[in-house]
Design a protein around this motif. Structure first.
Motif, PDB file in Angstrom:
ATOM      1  N   LYS A 138       0.836  -1.201   0.000  1.00 36.81           N
ATOM      2  CA  LYS A 138       0.000   0.000   0.000  1.00 36.81           C
ATOM      3  C   LYS A 138       0.874   1.255   0.000  1.00 36.81           C
ATOM      4  O   LYS A 138       0.579   2.220  -0.718  1.00 36.81           O
ATOM      5  CB  LYS A 138      -0.914   0.008   1.225  1.00 36.81           C
ATOM      6  N   GLY A 139       1.944   1.241   0.795  1.00 34.64           N
ATOM      7  CA  GLY A 139       2.852   2.386   0.821  1.00 34.64           C
ATOM      8  C   GLY A 139       3.469   2.653  -0.532  1.00 34.64           C
ATOM      9  O   GLY A 139       3.608   3.809  -0.964  1.00 34.64           O
ATOM     10  N   LEU A 140       3.844   1.579  -1.212  1.00 31.21           N
ATOM     11  CA  LEU A 140       4.445   1.707  -2.543  1.00 31.21           C
ATOM     12  C   LEU A 140       3.438   2.283  -3.536  1.00 31.21           C
ATOM     13  O   LEU A 140       3.778   3.146  -4.363  1.00 31.21           O
ATOM     14  CB  LEU A 140       4.944   0.341  -3.013  1.00 31.21           C
ATOM     15  N   ILE A 141       2.188   1.837  -3.466  1.00 30.45           N
ATOM     16  CA  ILE A 141       1.148   2.337  -4.370  1.00 30.45           C
ATOM     17  C   ILE A 141       0.896   3.823  -4.127  1.00 30.45           C
ATOM     18  O   ILE A 141       0.769   4.617  -5.070  1.00 30.45           O
ATOM     19  CB  ILE A 141      -0.157   1.529  -4.188  1.00 30.45           C
ATOM     20  N   LEU A 142       0.818   4.213  -2.847  1.00 27.11           N
ATOM     21  CA  LEU A 142       0.626   5.625  -2.528  1.00 27.11           C
ATOM     22  C   LEU A 142       1.774   6.477  -3.063  1.00 27.11           C
ATOM     23  O   LEU A 142       1.570   7.596  -3.540  1.00 27.11           O
ATOM     24  CB  LEU A 142       0.503   5.809  -1.014  1.00 27.11           C
ATOM     25  N   LEU A 143       2.984   5.920  -2.986  1.00 23.91           N
ATOM     26  CA  LEU A 143       4.163   6.638  -3.479  1.00 23.91           C
ATOM     27  C   LEU A 143       4.095   6.812  -4.993  1.00 23.91           C
ATOM     28  O   LEU A 143       4.319   7.915  -5.515  1.00 23.91           O
ATOM     29  CB  LEU A 143       5.426   5.868  -3.088  1.00 23.91           C
ATOM     30  N   ILE A 144       3.775   5.735  -5.696  1.00 22.75           N
ATOM     31  CA  ILE A 144       3.725   5.786  -7.162  1.00 22.75           C
ATOM     32  C   ILE A 144       2.609   6.713  -7.642  1.00 22.75           C
ATOM     33  O   ILE A 144       2.745   7.395  -8.667  1.00 22.75           O
ATOM     34  CB  ILE A 144       3.533   4.363  -7.728  1.00 22.75           C
TER      35      ILE A 144
END
Length: 248
Positions: free
Chosen positions: A110-116
């Motif tokens: 989820k953190g990676l998706i928010l970052l992207i």
């Protein structure tokens, strides 16, 4: 595998049974099924009254953590975050899209998706912190399940003792029935105090430490993702995240 749990339990049982033998008693005298039913059954029954199904299931799953601590590798996570940071600096945030399919941890995914998606650093922090707080709260509720067991067990031990004494008082005219009643009375007290202080409360303490370690790990990840979103230099990110790793 956490060998200290096995060693601790082994020491505890050796201390109790060994002490009983050294005092001239027999191990068989500590084995009393009615006392076990009263204390353990009554304790679990009392705790179930105050526990919801979701917390119970989580508590039972977490019990295995006492013997096999969930794997947490902060240094591996830092290396992964640094690699993400370098990729983002070279190819932009969209260059991290391939990492989404590789990432198996739902929180980190989820953190990676928010970052992207290009979220603001503070927005990413706030979103992930909410998830962290929810998971931590649910885990601590499960820990309280074992703390409650440790709190009720000694009281149920007293209940077992009173029931044994009632049996004794009701059979004063029958000397052959006195022995079992007295045994239940004293053994129930031992079961209550011993199960609380040698099993339930130590398990609660260990699980609490694991939950706190997991929360620290997630806080480190949140900080790393937010620093990438801010466009921070990978070396600076590595230095900041290294502070989350215990020195000992």
């Amino acid at each position: 595998m956490d060998s200290l749990t096995f060693i601790g339990l082994l020491f505890a049982f050796i201390a109790i049974f060994g002490g009983q033998v050294l005092e001239g008693g027999s191990i068989e005298s500590l084995l009393n099924f009615p006392a076990f039913v009263i204390v353990i059954g009554g304790t679990f029954g009392a705790v179930l009254v105050q526990t919801n199904v979701k917390t119970l299931k989580r508590a039972l799953r977490m019990a295995s953590w006492s013997f096999k601590t969930p794997k947490q590798e902060p240094k591996v996570a830092i290396d992964k975050i640094i690699n993400w940071s370098m990729t983002a600096r070279k190819l932009g945030l969209l260059g991290l899209e391939d990492e989404i399919d590789v990432e198996r941890n739902q929180f980190e995914r989820k953190g990676l998706i928010l970052l992207i998606d290009g979220g603001e650093p503070q927005v990413i922090r706030d979103s992930l912190l909410v998830d962290l707080e929810v998971v931590e709260r649910e885990s601590m509720q499960a820990v309280k399940f074992y703390e409650a067991l440790g709190g009720y067990a000694p009281t149920l031990g007293i209940v077992g003792a009173v029931l044994g004494l009632i049996q004794v008082m009701g059979n004063l005219s029958d000397p052959s029935a006195l022995g079992s009643g007295i045994a239940t009375a004293f053994v129930a007290t031992i079961y209550g105090v011993a199960s609380a202080n040698l099993l339930f409360l130590p398990i609660a303490g260990k699980l609490k430490n694991i939950v706190q370690t997991q929360s620290l790990y997630r806080e480190m990840f949140i900080e790393g993702i937010a620093l990438i979103a801010e466009g921070e230099n990978p070396k600076v990110i590595e230095s900041r995240l290294a502070g989350f790793i215990p020195t000992s």
